[in-house]
Enzyme design. Structure first.
Site, PDB file in Angstrom:
ATOM      1  N   ARG A 275     -24.431  40.519 -40.413  1.00 59.11           N
ATOM      2  CA  ARG A 275     -23.634  41.548 -41.084  1.00 59.11           C
ATOM      3  C   ARG A 275     -22.266  40.933 -41.402  1.00 59.11           C
ATOM      4  NH1 ARG A 275     -21.657  45.480 -36.940  1.00 59.11           N
ATOM      5  NH2 ARG A 275     -19.738  44.352 -37.250  1.00 59.11           N
ATOM      6  N   HIS A 279     -19.021  47.099 -39.442  1.00 58.62           N
ATOM      7  CA  HIS A 279     -20.143  48.020 -39.174  1.00 58.62           C
ATOM      8  C   HIS A 279     -20.132  49.157 -40.205  1.00 58.62           C
ATOM      9  CE1 HIS A 279     -22.926  50.644 -37.116  1.00 58.62           C
ATOM     10  NE2 HIS A 279     -21.997  51.578 -37.074  1.00 58.62           N
ATOM     11  N   TYR A 288     -13.421  42.102 -32.404  1.00 54.02           N
ATOM     12  CA  TYR A 288     -14.436  41.704 -31.417  1.00 54.02           C
ATOM     13  C   TYR A 288     -15.268  40.472 -31.797  1.00 54.02           C
ATOM     14  CZ  TYR A 288     -17.312  44.666 -34.514  1.00 54.02           C
ATOM     15  OH  TYR A 288     -17.929  45.221 -35.600  1.00 54.02           O
TER      16      TYR A 288
HETATM   17  C1  LIG Z   1     -28.752  57.871 -30.696  1.00 47.84           C
HETATM   18  C2  LIG Z   1     -27.459  57.279 -31.189  1.00 47.84           C
HETATM   19  N1  LIG Z   1     -26.648  56.666 -30.313  1.00 47.84           N
HETATM   20  C3  LIG Z   1     -25.483  56.124 -30.751  1.00 47.84           C
HETATM   21  C4  LIG Z   1     -25.110  56.220 -32.064  1.00 47.84           C
HETATM   22  C5  LIG Z   1     -23.799  55.587 -32.549  1.00 47.84           C
HETATM   23  N2  LIG Z   1     -24.115  54.391 -33.330  1.00 47.84           N
HETATM   24  C6  LIG Z   1     -24.076  54.401 -34.678  1.00 47.84           C
HETATM   25  S1  LIG Z   1     -24.489  52.918 -35.334  1.00 47.84           S
HETATM   26  C7  LIG Z   1     -24.709  52.228 -33.822  1.00 47.84           C
HETATM   27  C8  LIG Z   1     -25.097  50.770 -33.686  1.00 47.84           C
HETATM   28  C9  LIG Z   1     -26.411  50.462 -34.319  1.00 47.84           C
HETATM   29  O1  LIG Z   1     -26.628  49.080 -34.304  1.00 47.84           O
HETATM   30  P1  LIG Z   1     -27.914  48.462 -34.968  1.00 47.84           P
HETATM   31  O2  LIG Z   1     -29.112  49.215 -34.553  1.00 47.84           O
HETATM   32  O3  LIG Z   1     -27.890  47.017 -34.664  1.00 47.84           O
HETATM   33  O4  LIG Z   1     -27.734  48.724 -36.532  1.00 47.84           O
HETATM   34  P2  LIG Z   1     -26.627  48.127 -37.533  1.00 47.84           P
HETATM   35  O5  LIG Z   1     -25.559  49.168 -37.666  1.00 47.84           O
HETATM   36  O6  LIG Z   1     -26.137  46.853 -36.967  1.00 47.84           O
HETATM   37  O7  LIG Z   1     -27.310  47.941 -38.840  1.00 47.84           O
HETATM   38  C10 LIG Z   1     -24.434  53.161 -32.813  1.00 47.84           C
HETATM   39  C11 LIG Z   1     -24.502  52.856 -31.374  1.00 47.84           C
HETATM   40  C12 LIG Z   1     -25.986  56.907 -32.940  1.00 47.84           C
HETATM   41  N3  LIG Z   1     -25.718  57.043 -34.246  1.00 47.84           N
HETATM   42  N4  LIG Z   1     -27.159  57.422 -32.487  1.00 47.84           N
END
Ligand SMILES: Cc1ncc(C[n+]2csc(CCOP(=O)(O)OP(=O)(O)O)c2C)c(N)n1
Ligand SMILES: [Mg+2]
Length: 381
Positions: A275, A279, A288
């Site tokens: 990425r 985010h 970070y």
């Molecule tokens: C069940 C849940 N827990 C926490 C969150 C908060 N949250 C949003 S994005 C994220 C990280 C996701 O990381 P990843 O699966 O690697 O996807 P990326 O954003 O890197 O594409 C979190 C913890 C959420 N949306 N839903």
């Protein structure tokens, strides 16, 4: 175990305790744009198809950049950029056949593009003027899902359903693809989806974009083995593909979907990528992660390697790039104009489509909200 004791990802992103070697990463295009061959996954596209894939990459990046700019100018509430993940999304999106069904996260703008969802539909969601955005059946692309990992269960249930409908088996069979991230791989939902898909031999491809971060959490805090190896424990194949290589992601996903449609069950595809952006626009990754990591991945840019390939194979001339740039400009101008022109919805309309029929509780909430809004009557906004 304390987080600090976990293995850190090496420069190639492999965990220090990983038994995998680079050879396990399926690649058809090196970062320099050299075409390499793979015994299990190969493709022979026409010159036009190669050009189309590059065109998709460029236009998808342009949508993403324009949306990011719109958010910065206050026109979108938030935007989840896909910068760096274009090849993973375009390769897998173009590998889908028309009858297949995708279940995205909130970042699959490139897959949406491949399915023919107008980018303005995505922008409407992030602008907060739409509660969903599009009809999932129309393009066979489900609504964006913010609850991490939950769409893998929806996809698995849907895949089990189409099996019962007799839509699986043979060349015309249907297949399902569920997108999720490296962070999502730790969710209970995802692991439950793996169990159900495996046991019921569901025609679903689990497509994990390992962009190496779940917000500020590195993949090393999610797993001690390469993610694709997890599939084995659930009883189905897993494969790691170079997620910055559009040809490889296309080839690997195509095979996984075809296996699924022919009744051979699920596959986990781990698209190893990065990425390059934040985010979301609410995040600041300089807090970070190291700048050197980003610089290393810029050299693996998915657009650059496809561009080099087109040049080296003499598949394009300067007119092609000039026309593509003009098309990208026109697309960006269209979505900018369309975004600014989106009408604000009636604030009370959010109660209208929660259920097919309203409920007493919803009516009560609607009335309370109406009263609250009436309190602002006559005030300038
Ligand atoms: C069940 C849940 N827990 C926490 C969150 C908060 N949250 C949003 S994005 C994220 C990280 C996701 O990381 P990843 O699966 O690697 O996807 P990326 O954003 O890197 O594409 C979190 C913890 C959420 N949306 N839903
Ligand atoms: Mg991630």
């Amino acid at each position: 175990m304390a987080v600090t004791e976990l293995p850190t990802a090496g420069p190639d992103g492999q965990s220090a305790t990983s038994s995998t070697t680079g050879a396990e990463l399926v690649q058809l295009l090196t970062p320099e744009g050299e075409r390499v061959h793979h015994c299990d996954y190969d493709i022979d596209l026409t010159d036009g198809q190669y050009r189309e894939l590059y065109r998709d990459l460029v236009l998808v990046r342009r949508i993403d950049i324009e949306a990011t700019a719109l958010q910065r100018q206050g026109e979108l509430g938030i935007w989840a950029a896909l910068l760096g993940q274009e090849a993973a999304q375009v390769g897998s999106g173009r590998a889908m056949r028309e009858q297949d069904f995708a279940f995205p996260t909130y970042r699959e703008h490139g897959v949406a593009w491949c399915r023919g969802v107008d980018p303005l539909r995505l922008l409407g969601l992030f602008r907060g003027v739409s509660n969903g955005g599009w009809d999932p059946q129309e393009k066979r692309f489900n609504l964006y899902t913010i609850v991490i990992g939950s769409q893998t269960l929806h996809a698995t249930g849907y895949a089990m359903g189409i099996t019962k409908d007799g839509a699986v088996g043979g060349e015309d069979g249907e297949a399902v693809i569920a997108y999720f991230g490296d962070g999502a791989s730790s969710q209970g939902d995802v692991n439950e989806a793996f169990v159900w898909a495996s046991v019921y031999n569901a025609p679903v491809v689990f497509f994990c974009q390992n962009n190496q971060w779940g917000i500020s959490t590195p993949t090393a805090n999610q797993t001690r083995i390469p993610l694709y190896q997890r599939a084995r424990g659930f009883g189905f194949p897993g494969v790691r593909v170079d997620g910055n290589d559009v040809l490889a992601t296309y080839a690997v996903t195509r095979k996984a979907l075809d296996d699924a449609r022919h009744g051979q069950g699920p596959t986990l595809v781990e698209a190893f990528t990065y990425r390059m952006g934040a985010h979301t626009t609410s995040d600041d990754p300089t807090r970070y992660r190291l700048a050197s990591e980003l610089e290393a991945w810029k050299l693996k840019d998915p657009l650059e390697r496809m561009k080099s390939f087109l040049y080296k194979q003499q598949l394009v001339d300067s007119d092609f790039f000039g026309q593509l740039e003009a098309d990208a400009d026109a697309l960006a101008a269209r979505i900018r104009k369309g975004c600014l022109e989106m009408p604000d919805p009636d604030p009370l309309s959010m109660f209208d489509e929660v259920y097919d029929e309203t409920t007493p509780l919803l009516q009560e909430q609607r009335a309370a909200q109406a009263e609250y809004l009436a309190g602002f009557a006559g005030e300038a906004h």
